[in-house]
Design an enzyme around this catalytic site. Structure first.
Site, short mmCIF file in Angstrom:
data_model
loop_
_atom_site.label_atom_id
_atom_site.label_comp_id
_atom_site.label_asym_id
_atom_site.label_seq_id
_atom_site.Cartn_x
_atom_site.Cartn_y
_atom_site.Cartn_z
N GLY A 100 33.43 31.72 64.26
CA GLY A 100 33.69 33.14 64.46
C GLY A 100 34.14 33.37 65.89
N HIS A 160 35.52 21.66 63.76
CA HIS A 160 35.72 22.20 62.41
C HIS A 160 36.01 21.07 61.41
CE1 HIS A 160 35.98 26.55 63.36
NE2 HIS A 160 36.34 26.10 64.55
N CYS A 169 30.94 25.37 64.57
CA CYS A 169 31.49 26.10 65.71
C CYS A 169 30.55 27.25 66.12
CB CYS A 169 32.90 26.58 65.40
SG CYS A 169 33.79 27.07 66.87
N TYR A 170 30.95 28.52 65.93
CA TYR A 170 30.03 29.61 66.27
C TYR A 170 28.69 29.41 65.55
CZ TYR A 170 27.89 34.22 66.49
OH TYR A 170 26.99 35.24 66.69
N LYS A 228 46.21 28.22 47.38
CA LYS A 228 47.39 27.96 46.57
C LYS A 228 47.24 26.74 45.67
CE LYS A 228 50.99 29.82 47.21
NZ LYS A 228 51.42 31.07 46.61
N GLU A 238 36.30 21.34 58.33
CA GLU A 238 37.02 21.84 57.16
C GLU A 238 38.54 21.80 57.31
OE1 GLU A 238 35.37 23.53 59.37
OE2 GLU A 238 36.19 25.52 59.75
N SER A 241 55.63 38.91 40.13
CA SER A 241 56.78 38.67 41.01
C SER A 241 57.53 37.42 40.57
CB SER A 241 56.31 38.47 42.45
OG SER A 241 55.63 37.23 42.55
N GLY A 242 56.92 36.65 39.68
CA GLY A 242 57.55 35.39 39.27
C GLY A 242 57.10 34.24 40.13
N GLY A 243 56.39 34.54 41.21
CA GLY A 243 55.84 33.48 42.07
C GLY A 243 54.65 32.83 41.37
N VAL A 244 54.15 31.75 41.98
CA VAL A 244 53.07 30.99 41.34
C VAL A 244 51.84 31.88 41.10
CG1 VAL A 244 51.59 28.96 41.57
CG2 VAL A 244 53.82 28.99 42.69
N ASP A 245 51.44 32.62 42.14
CA ASP A 245 50.17 33.34 42.05
C ASP A 245 50.20 34.41 40.97
OD1 ASP A 245 49.78 31.81 44.27
OD2 ASP A 245 50.11 33.45 45.68
N SER A 246 51.23 35.26 41.01
CA SER A 246 51.22 36.34 40.02
C SER A 246 51.50 35.80 38.63
CB SER A 246 52.19 37.46 40.41
OG SER A 246 53.51 37.01 40.38
N SER A 247 52.25 34.69 38.52
CA SER A 247 52.48 34.11 37.19
C SER A 247 51.17 33.59 36.61
CB SER A 247 53.48 32.95 37.26
OG SER A 247 54.69 33.39 37.80
#
Ligand code: XMP
Length: 512
Positions: free
Chosen positions: A55, A169, A82-83, A369, A171, A223-229
């Site tokens: 943070g 970090h 970290c924090y 993603k 991660e 939108s036709g993108g990966v996420d919204s599809s």
């Protein structure tokens, strides 16, 4: 809850969900919760382990986020990052100070191989540091398990109490053996067995969406993108024809993209969906005329989008829910929670305050993603759709620096189409995202003995797995040269082509 759970306590860092996702990669379910969550709620969730995030604060700062020190008495393994590590030190009686030199970036760390956190990790290992404060004195009882020349306590632990802390970090990908460290924590310290799978995510989500929506009507911003599809197919599996997908052609799409999306999701495509295409290019160009400030552009595009959906919803009648394919990096960079705002992603921070839907459903909100792609595959979406490179909601609006005009859209569409064509021809694999953008810079050139004063197109290509960090791709020089030649020759008003070398951070992937 019957599944194994690790919780991440959010102290406002940029990588909170990234930690959760790394744990999920170990096949252990993981959720992020605010640091203010009560100890009773934690006991109720009965997690196998807790991770404190980083943070931006100093533990001594006014209003610094702190949890109760009783958390260390729960008997649940804790890893502070970290924090989170500084907070652990501070609450348990150690000393935190401003470091004589801030460490930022890849740093060689010497680790104690006898610690189970570092089992199988090289004695000298490259880790990602990003801090101004550091633990100058570990609390009594802790042993120091890693150091750097600057940091006397790069990691510390009390193995008997299962308390661990790292200043770096683990991660982020830049920490070369970070995944090993996190999996050591999850399996060796917390004792998880790792039986959770992404298919459980799809099943759980379909079930919970059905419950939430009941018999109501739902509109999906496609939108036709990966996420919204993926969101659309997930929703369609959950509620079938109660769902209508609306695809807004805002005039900021890539070349021919509108028709391509319609071919997949429209009536001729393989899905049984209610699909509406709204052509409203001029409406967006008019709203964007004269606007140059990136955040303002994003907000205008986001707002106009929602207005179009509201209008479509009115035509359908009685639509209660709006579905968006928002994924995690969109959420975090829009500055929800306590993190800093990087940019208002159009389907999150860019939403107007007043939206005419009862509720917004974002089924992919916690995923990255590549996790979304995994869900897509679980749902049987064809590989070429699942693997499409991401395209942001505000589209070319954020790939044109400064004012958006119809002419600039045409330039960037044509340049981008050439770039994508040449990358495909050269069969370059493994690129995370690549595109052409239009800089706001005009410069002097010479073509056919004439002076020109035209735009510079910027080519960008990055390798990334999670879109939170990225590195410039090493595209062969002859491919870049071919693209440059074709753009200069075939796209009017362009006399210069540059290649963007910047990684993220410090740059972002898009230009605005
Ligand atoms: P940045 O530019 O923030 O991009 O490094 C990270 C990833 O997010 C995409 N991106 C967006 N996606 N709405 C979206 O749906 C947005 O407003 C937006 N802005 C950036 C970007 O293409 C990259 O994949």
């Amino acid at each position: 809850m019957d599944k194994e759970l690790v919780i991440v306590l959010d102290f406002g860092g940029q990588y909170n969900q990234l930690i959760a996702r790394r744990v999920r990669e170990c096949n252990v379910y993981c959720e992020v919760h605010p640091y203010t969550i009560g100890l009773d709620r934690i006991r109720e969730m009965n997690p196998k382990g807790i991770i404190f995030t980083g943070g931006p604060n100093s533990v001594y700062g006014e209003g610094a986020p702190r949890c109760s020190e009783d958390i260390f008495e729960l008997g649940i393994p804790i890893l502070g990052i970290c924090y989170g590590s500084q907070l652990m030190a501070y609450l348990l009686g150690g000393k935190v100070e401003t470091a004589p030199v801030s460490e930022y970036g890849k740093t060689e760390v010497a680790v104690d191989g006898t610690s189970i956190l570092f089992e199988g990790v090289s004695q000298k290992t490259v880790c990602w540091m990003s801090h101004t404060d550091y633990i100058s004195e570990a609390p009594a009882e802790f042993t120091i398990s890693a150091t750097t020349p600057v940091c006397p306590v790069a990691a510390m632990e009390i193995p008997e109490k299962k308390l661990y802390a790292t200043q770096f970090h683990p991660e982020v990908m830049h920490t070369q053996e970070g995944i090993k460290m996190l999996s050591n924590f999850v399996f060796n310290v917390c004792g998880c067995c790792g039986d959770w799978k992404m298919s459980s995510f799809a099943e759980d989500t379909i079930r919970s969406v059905r419950e939430k929506v009941g018999g109501g009507k739902v509109l999906c911003a496609l939108s036709g993108g990966v996420d919204s599809s993926v969101a659309a197919v997930l929703l369609s599996k959950a509620i079938g024809r109660q769902l209508t997908c609306v695809f807004v052609d805002h005039g900021l799409l890539r070349k021919n993209e509108g028709d391509e999306v319609e071919a997949v999701f429209g009536p001729q495509g393989p899905y049984d969906l209610n699909f509406i295409r709204v052509n409203c290019q001029q409406r967006f160009y008019t709203r964007l005329a004269g606007i140059t400030e990136p955040e303002q552009k994003r907000k205008i595009i986001g707002e106009e989008f929602i207005r179009v959906f509201e209008e479509e919803a009115k035509k359908i009648g009685a639509v209660d829910f709006l579905v968006q394919g928002t994924i995690y990096p969109d959420v975090i960079e829009s500055g929800l929670g306590k993190s800093a705002v990087i940019k208002s992603h159009h389907n999150v921070g860019g939403l107007p305050d007043c939206v005419d839907f009862k509720e917004i459903i974002e089924p992919l909100r916690l995923l990255f993603k590549d996790e979304v792609r995994k869900v897509g595959r679980e749902l049987g979406i064809p590989e070429h759709l699942v693997n499409r490179q991401p395209f942001p909601g505000p589209g070319l609006g954020i790939r044109i620096i400064g004012e958006v005009t119809e002419e600039k859209v045409r330039i960037v569409q044509d340049a981008d189409a050439i770039y994508r064509e040449e990358i495909a021809k050269a069969d370059i694999q493994g690129l995370g995202q690549y595109f052409a953008a239009l800089t706001n810079m005009r410069s002097v050139g010479v073509m056919g003995d004439e002076r020109t004063y035209d735009y510079a197109v910027a080519l960008r290509a990055v390798n990334t797995t999670d879109f939170m960090t990225a590195e410039c791709s090493d595209i062969p020089f002859e491919v870049l040269q071919r693209v440059m030649n074709r753009i200069i020759n075939e796209v009017g008003r362009v006399n210069r082509v540059v290649y963007d070398l910047t990684s993220k951070p410090p740059g972002t992937i898009e230009f605005e």
